[in-house]
Structures are given as C-alpha cells and as structure tokens.
Design a protein around this motif. Structure first.
Motif, short mmCIF file in Angstrom:
data_model
loop_
_atom_site.label_atom_id
_atom_site.label_comp_id
_atom_site.label_asym_id
_atom_site.label_seq_id
_atom_site.Cartn_x
_atom_site.Cartn_y
_atom_site.Cartn_z
N ALA A 13 0.79 -1.09 0.01
CA ALA A 13 0.20 0.22 -0.13
C ALA A 13 0.77 1.27 0.00
O ALA A 13 0.64 2.20 -0.86
CB ALA A 13 -1.04 0.00 1.28
N LYS A 14 1.96 1.39 0.88
CA LYS A 14 2.73 2.50 0.79
C LYS A 14 3.37 2.64 -0.54
O LYS A 14 3.51 3.85 -1.01
CB LYS A 14 3.88 2.32 1.99
N CYS A 41 5.83 7.51 2.31
CA CYS A 41 4.21 7.57 2.36
C CYS A 41 3.76 6.92 3.57
O CYS A 41 2.40 6.47 3.37
CB CYS A 41 3.73 6.91 1.10
N ALA A 42 4.59 6.59 4.61
CA ALA A 42 3.93 6.00 5.78
C ALA A 42 2.78 6.79 6.36
O ALA A 42 1.94 6.31 6.86
CB ALA A 42 4.82 5.73 6.72
N ALA A 43 2.99 8.12 6.50
CA ALA A 43 1.93 9.19 7.00
C ALA A 43 0.55 9.08 6.24
O ALA A 43 -0.55 9.36 6.84
CB ALA A 43 2.58 10.61 7.25
N THR A 44 0.88 8.96 4.96
CA THR A 44 -0.23 8.93 4.06
C THR A 44 -1.22 7.69 4.23
O THR A 44 -2.59 7.90 4.31
CB THR A 44 0.17 9.19 2.25
N LEU A 45 -0.44 6.64 4.47
CA LEU A 45 -1.23 5.35 4.55
C LEU A 45 -1.81 5.40 6.16
O LEU A 45 -2.98 4.90 6.03
CB LEU A 45 0.00 4.13 4.62
N LEU A 84 -5.74 4.68 6.97
CA LEU A 84 -5.92 3.81 8.04
C LEU A 84 -6.90 4.59 8.93
O LEU A 84 -7.98 3.79 9.52
CB LEU A 84 -4.59 3.16 8.73
N ASP A 85 -6.62 5.85 9.23
CA ASP A 85 -7.50 6.60 10.19
C ASP A 85 -8.78 6.61 9.69
O ASP A 85 -9.94 6.44 10.63
CB ASP A 85 -6.85 7.91 10.38
#
Length: 131
Positions: free
Chosen positions: A45-46, A75-79, A83-84
């Motif tokens: 996903a990232k 892109c960890a923060a975007t993922l 998820l949020d």
C-alpha cells in the motif's frame, strides 16, 4: 481496499476489464488488514501511494502482481491517514464500496451489479447513510 485481499483483486479485475469507457471515477483508500496472509499489505500500500503514477501502480499490482519500485517509506504518514479513515468508520474488512449515493456496500460486486447499483433510481438521491 487491501492490496492482498483476493476479493478486492477479483472485483478490481472485473471492473477494470468490463467497465472500460464508462464514465466512472474510482478513488481508492488503502486499508491493508493486519491479518494472516496479508503481512506485506501495508508495504505494498505504501509503495502504491508513493508511486509517481498511483493509478498505473495499482493496476499493475492488482492485475499483474508487480510491486511498485520504491520502498514506500515516504508515504507511511499518507497510509496512516487512509487507515484512520477506515478505523473511524469501523471498516475492519475489505472491500468496502462507498458510492456517492451514500450507501455503504460492504462486499464485492460484479461489474454488472455495480453498474446497475449506480444507475438504480431507488438508490439515487436517497438520504446518505454514511454517518
């Protein structure tokens, strides 16, 4: 969608192959599930989210099994934002379809059934059910 979800893959393949030329915008939110058999789903996903052409990356993954050639770490923060959204809506399953009619479709549909749903007047202009 979960990049390791077999039902997501089946539905995406059907939609991508059978609804070509249909005026339909599809927006994906990544919801890689933390379950057995999906261990690398967050990584994939990232990678998709970090790809220069996300649409191409998603299609190549879902249709051909080709991972995007990046590490996805940027892109960890975007993922996490994706998820949020899933967590806030209690979407702990995939696929989930959220047509602009406001109805939540917590299952896979064939391209024909999905197209019929989008044009069925009993679902158009109804009060939104998403809270």
């Amino acid at each position: 969608s979960d990049p390791r979800c077999p039902w997501c893959k089946k539905m995406d393949t059907d939609i991508m192959q059978n609804l070509k030329g249909v005026d339909l915008d599809v927006y994906y939110f990544m919801n890689p599930l933390n379950i057995r058999g999906h261990e690398d789903a967050p990584d994939i996903a990232k990678r998709v989210l970090c790809a220069p052409d996300k649409v191409k990356a998603w299609k190549e993954w879902m249709l051909l099994g080709q991972k995007p050639e990046n590490d996805g770490e940027a892109c960890a923060a975007t993922l996490q934002k994706h998820l949020d959204i899933a967590i806030s809506r209690e979407f702990n399953y995939t696929p989930v379809l959220l047509p602009d009619t406001g109805f939540i479709l917590p299952s896979t549909l064939s391209s024909t059934k999905f197209a019929n749903f989008l044009t069925d007047t009993k679902y158009i202009n109804q009060p939104h059910l998403i809270k």
